[in-house]
Design an enzyme around this catalytic site. Structure first.
Site, PDB file in Angstrom:
ATOM      1  N   GLY A  14      -0.517   3.175   6.445  1.00  0.00           N
ATOM      2  CA  GLY A  14      -0.136   4.468   5.905  1.00  0.00           C
ATOM      3  C   GLY A  14       1.612   3.855   5.297  1.00  0.00           C
ATOM      4  O   GLY A  14       2.444   3.733   5.518  1.00  0.00           O
ATOM      5  N   ASN A  16       1.649   2.392   2.289  1.00  0.00           N
ATOM      6  CA  ASN A  16       1.756   2.835   1.302  1.00  0.00           C
ATOM      7  C   ASN A  16       2.484   4.258   1.205  1.00  0.00           C
ATOM      8  O   ASN A  16       3.051   4.535   0.898  1.00  0.00           O
ATOM      9  CB  ASN A  16       1.078   2.842  -0.019  1.00  0.00           C
ATOM     10  CG  ASN A  16       0.261   2.153  -0.706  1.00  0.00           C
ATOM     11  OD1 ASN A  16       1.018   1.118  -1.256  1.00  0.00           O
ATOM     12  ND2 ASN A  16      -0.311   0.773   0.018  1.00  0.00           N
ATOM     13  N   HIS A 111      -5.482  -0.301  -5.588  1.00  0.00           N
ATOM     14  CA  HIS A 111      -6.557  -1.460  -4.669  1.00  0.00           C
ATOM     15  C   HIS A 111      -6.265  -2.879  -4.817  1.00  0.00           C
ATOM     16  O   HIS A 111      -5.343  -2.837  -5.467  1.00  0.00           O
ATOM     17  CB  HIS A 111      -7.933  -1.262  -6.035  1.00  0.00           C
ATOM     18  CG  HIS A 111      -9.050  -2.534  -5.811  1.00  0.00           C
ATOM     19  ND1 HIS A 111      -9.643  -1.835  -4.440  1.00  0.00           N
ATOM     20  CD2 HIS A 111      -9.029  -2.920  -5.749  1.00  0.00           C
ATOM     21  CE1 HIS A 111     -10.519  -2.707  -4.127  1.00  0.00           C
ATOM     22  NE2 HIS A 111     -10.646  -3.681  -4.992  1.00  0.00           N
TER      23      HIS A 111
END
Ligand code: GAR
Length: 214
Positions: A14, A16, A111
């Protein structure tokens, strides 16, 4: 709070998610994180959401007859909350058309590689194994494929001979935590235009930002 209503999907640590929560609370993103969706009720990201007072939709895929069944439940929740943008942040499941079609053009992912290189799992390990000297991160729209949607922003990260999966992962995470809130802030300001595979950021300062290498 008014502004963009955001749902974050995440399965892991978590970092981000936390960066997005902070950017929404300090006004960098003109909007609010209305929901965390997680397929891993024990994940650290769930504790982070609970500490921040953000509602969670937690589920175990094995409790449902199909992927479509749990995604249908999620779409109903997103619709009820009038979510404008779905942000995947380390959500390690391929989405079916149930979500992809309902949120087409309003569904993004981050990504840890310069796509189209190294899609799928363990992108950082794939880059190290391949021996590249430059990798990076990509923020892209989600379509039906594995990390194949139109690219919104990319940042490059150099790989040194001494890099390990841990050290390169740390460099990539640090840049992700800057770029993802920035990209979400463009959505909140209505600056992201999608035509076919072409993505245009409507403010000049943002266009420069997408091309900045570190
Ligand atoms: C991030 O590095 C993100 O790019 C990656 O998962 C990590 C989640 O970290 N996503 C993918 O690999 C998607 N294919 P976090 O939980 O600390 O935000």
């Amino acid at each position: 709070m008014s502004g963009l209503r955001i749902a974050v999907f995440a399965s892991g640590q978590g970092s981000n998610f936390q960066a997005l929560v902070e950017a929404a609370s300090n006004g960098k993103i003109k909007g609010s994180i209305e929901l965390l969706v997680s397929d891993k009720p024990q994940a650290l990201v769930v504790q982070k959401a609970q500490s921040a007072g953000i509602p969670c939709h937690l589920f175990q895929p094995k409790d449902y007859p199909s992927r479509e069944a749990y995604e249908q439940e999620i779409v109903e929740k997103l619709n009820n909350l009038k979510i404008d943008l779905v942000v995947l942040a380390g959500y390690m499941r391929l989405l079916t058309p149930v979500i992809v079609e309902a949120y087409a053009g309003r569904l993004i992912n981050i990504h840890p590689s310069l796509l189209p290189a190294f899609p799928g799992k363990n992108a950082i390990g794939q880059a190290l194994d391949y021996g590249v000297t430059l990798t990076g991160i990509t923020v892209h729209f989600v379509d039906g494929g594995m990390d194949t949607g139109p690219i919104i922003a990319q940042r490059a990260v150099e790989v040194s001979a001494e890099d390990t999966a841990e050290s390169l992962g740390a460099s990539i995470h640090a840049i992700e935590q800057q770029l993802y809130p920035e990209v979400v802030s463009w959505f909140a300001r209505g600056l992201v235009k999608l035509e076919g595979r072409k993505v245009t950021i409507l403010a000049k300062e943002c266009q420069e930002n997408t091309q900045t290498a570190t």
